[in-house]
Design an enzyme around this catalytic site. Structure first.
Site, PDB file in Angstrom:
ATOM      1  N   LYS A 191       0.858  -1.188   0.000  1.00 17.01           N
ATOM      2  CA  LYS A 191       0.000   0.000   0.000  1.00 17.01           C
ATOM      3  C   LYS A 191       0.894   1.238   0.000  1.00 17.01           C
ATOM      4  CE  LYS A 191      -3.852   1.921   2.755  1.00 17.01           C
ATOM      5  NZ  LYS A 191      -4.676   1.697   3.962  1.00 17.01           N
ATOM      6  N   SER A 214      -9.580   1.688   3.122  1.00 18.24           N
ATOM      7  CA  SER A 214      -8.728   2.444   2.239  1.00 18.24           C
ATOM      8  C   SER A 214      -7.690   1.615   1.480  1.00 18.24           C
ATOM      9  CB  SER A 214      -8.001   3.521   3.041  1.00 18.24           C
ATOM     10  OG  SER A 214      -7.121   2.925   3.976  1.00 18.24           O
ATOM     11  N   SER A 249      -9.647  -0.723   7.319  1.00 20.46           N
ATOM     12  CA  SER A 249      -9.093  -0.494   5.978  1.00 20.46           C
ATOM     13  C   SER A 249      -8.379  -1.685   5.345  1.00 20.46           C
ATOM     14  CB  SER A 249      -8.145   0.705   5.997  1.00 20.46           C
ATOM     15  OG  SER A 249      -8.879   1.906   5.958  1.00 20.46           O
TER      16      SER A 249
END
Lengths: 94, 488
Positions: free
Chosen positions: B78, B153, B177
């Site tokens: 990420k 996210s 997330s």
């Protein structure tokens, strides 16, 4: 409902520039979210201690020992403005 | 079978038997990214040459008789996790050109284990969001239906693993997330116990909640990655000592006598009937395998979301004060004074959701409101944590939906922040309590995956993973693949 003045005051505390449109929109949205957050008022927390961290750790200490760290060049590499090996900023005092 | 569709464990078996080279595996994945990433838009940055170099190095190491826990395994990160020398944008304009001068601890651990680093995946700006639509660059698509969001996210990481663009990926989970996008994309997402995985080198959002976790194709891989990532780190003062999992103990399909609690509050209004039905069926499957099940109440559940949306923004407003245009990031030109430099740089560099949360957090911490909002939320957090403490006196794990719905449409909730926040309603309580939880696939509604959340007490990952593994062995949801190839 937060007034534009209140929104502006909070933005100032946060050092955040906002457009007049953003001030309008955030006024409405933040008021809606804060209304929702106000459901917490229903909770009786008189006798409840606050939780800042779930860890049982306390005073995590490390030996005060010099270790290799970033070079001056690496530390400055991401700055938008550098001068004489330092971060350049706008004048802070007149 | 294509190499890109392997799990981490399957790939390790082939690599160790020298039936496949790390370079072949890496090239297969890179080809797959070229083939499908135009559709999924999972990646912000791909580093094919460095990945191939690392794969060659892995092959060379293996030829010398060396091995590693992830030697030759292609993994995505990420883009809020610092990787030396590679842009780390956090999905934000303000860090568009930021190049970290060091590796995050998790990246160093992946390198040590021999992983091949593929690149950086898309996310909601500074991990604030539940759909990956808050990325300053573009929206990631759900591989199961390109008109739907992948969740967020960590939407880029979940979409990448789902679409076979990485064997596994790392995400970060502050209020869901990792788990919610894993549910939306039909993959496995583990949020470890707070403190189990070092946060050093990961852009801070809400420091008392942030935790890095693996997103994988199955439970075995989640366990493998957790073992590679959990290690005490002196660079993170909230890092804790935790035992490595005994994988042979954890990964066995036995739930005899395991006590499963079903929290009533997670099955009420707000949860889609199809989601509830799939989770109830999953519970029955585990009961048939010998688990003991009973209902339980977590009475303060409804207060978790409002508490979170005061605490997380409050911490964020402090953490994001560092983006001031001085040491890194965007700086506004031609400002009159330092005050304007700060205000205008932040105005130009930060997106709406981030601004909204900074405002909310600043308000909650400001004079006159601190007690009524921030302190009140911290007290509510205590009650939420106590709910779990009490439940885990009677139960080994708790089962619930991961999210109240399946993946929603792109644009469906982006104009209404409060509606968007509600998609994390079942993942936020565990984050506030600092406990561990996993999302695994447990069904479909209209060809969109449904996630089953298994929560355990602090450092209860072994039991959580064991229940997840047992369920996975008894079902085949995790083997379903999205229809991407047909569309291309």
């Amino acid at each position: 409902m937060l007034t534009p003045e209140e929104v502006g005051h909070i933005a100032g505390l946060a050092r955040l520039g906002l457009s007049p449109e953003e001030i309008q929109t955030f006024g409405k949205q933040l008021s809606a979210i804060l209304d929702y957050a106000h459901t917490l008022a229903r909770l009786d927390t008189e006798q409840v201690a606050p939780t800042a961290t779930v860890l049982a750790l306390e005073n995590v200490l490390a030996p005060d020992r010099a270790e290799p760290s970033l070079s001056q060049e690496d530390a400055l590499a991401n700055s938008p403005q550098v001068q004489d090996g330092q971060f350049r900023v706008t004048a802070i005092m007149e | 079978m294509q190499l890109y569709s392997l799990t981490v464990q399957q790939a390790l078996d082939l690599l160790r038997r020298k039936e496949v080279s790390a370079l072949e595996l890496c090239e297969s994945i890179l080809d797959r990214i070229v083939a499908v990433d135009n559709s999924t838009k999972a990646f912000l940055t791909v580093t094919p040459e460095e990945a191939c170099d690392q794969a060659r190095a892995a092959d060379a190491a293996r030829a010398q008789g060396l091995d590693g826990a992830l030697l030759g395994i292609p993994i995505a990160l990420k883009d809020n996790i610092c990787r030396l020398g590679l842009p780390t944008t956090c999905g934000s304009r303000i860090l568009e050109s930021f190049i970290p001068p060091y590796d995050a601890t998790v990246v160093a651990l992946l390198r040590r284990a021999g992983a091949v680093l593929l690149g950086k995946t898309n996310l909601d700006e500074f991990a604030m969001g539940s759909s990956t639509e808050n990325s300053a660059f573009f929206s990631t698509r759900n591989p199961w239906n390109l008109d739907r969001v992948p969740g967020g996210s960590s939407g880029g990481s979940a979409a990448a693993v789902c679409a076979d663009e990485a064997l596994a990926a790392l995400g970060s989970d502050t209020g869901g997330s990792v788990r919610q996008p894993a549910a939306f994309c039909g993959v496995v997402g583990l949020k470890p116990t707070y403190g189990r995985v070092s946060r050093y080198g990961v852009a801070a959002f809400a420091s008392s909640l942030d935790q890095i976790g693996p997103i994988t194709k199955d439970v075995t891989d989640a366990a493998l990655l957790l073992n590679a990532l959990s290690e005490h780190d002196p660079h993170d003062s909230t890092s804790i000592e935790s035992p490595k999992l005994d994988l042979a103990q954890v990964l066995r399909p036995e739930v005899d006598g395991i006590r499963i609690g079903v929290p009533q509050e997670y099955f009420g209004a707000g949860a889609q009937p199809q989601v509830v039905a799939a989770v109830q069926e999953a519970i029955e499957t585990l009961v048939d395998m010998g688990a003991l099940v009973d209902t339980v109440s977590l009475p303060h559940t409804e207060y978790a979301l409002p508490a979170y949306y005061l605490l997380a923004p409050a911490e964020a407003s402090a953490n994001l004060a560092r983006y001031d245009g001085i040491r890194y990031g965007v700086r506004a030109d031609n400002t009159a004074d330092i005050w304007s430099t700060y205000c205008e740089s932040r105005q130009q560099g930060l997106g709406s959701e981030v601004k909204r949360r900074i405002m909310l957090g600043t308000y909650a911490l400001s004079a006159g409101y601190y007690d009524a909002y921030y302190l009140k939320a911290q007290r509510a957090r205590t009650l939420i944590k106590q709910d779990f403490d009490h439940a885990f006196e009677r139960f080994d794990v708790l089962l619930s939906p991961t999210a109240p719905t399946v993946a929603f449409g792109l644009g469906e909730k982006s104009q209404d922040p409060l509606q968007m926040y509600l998609s994390d309603v079942f993942t936020i309580p565990q984050s506030l309590a600092g406990i561990c939880a996993i999302s695994i696939p447990c069904g479909f509604d209209h060809a969109l995956p449904i996630g089953l959340q298994i929560s355990g007490p602090a450092l209860g990952e072994a039991t959580v993973l064991r229940v997840a593994y047992a369920y996975e062995q008894a079902t085949s949801w995790h083997l379903q693949k999205p229809p991407l190839d047909k569309e291309n």
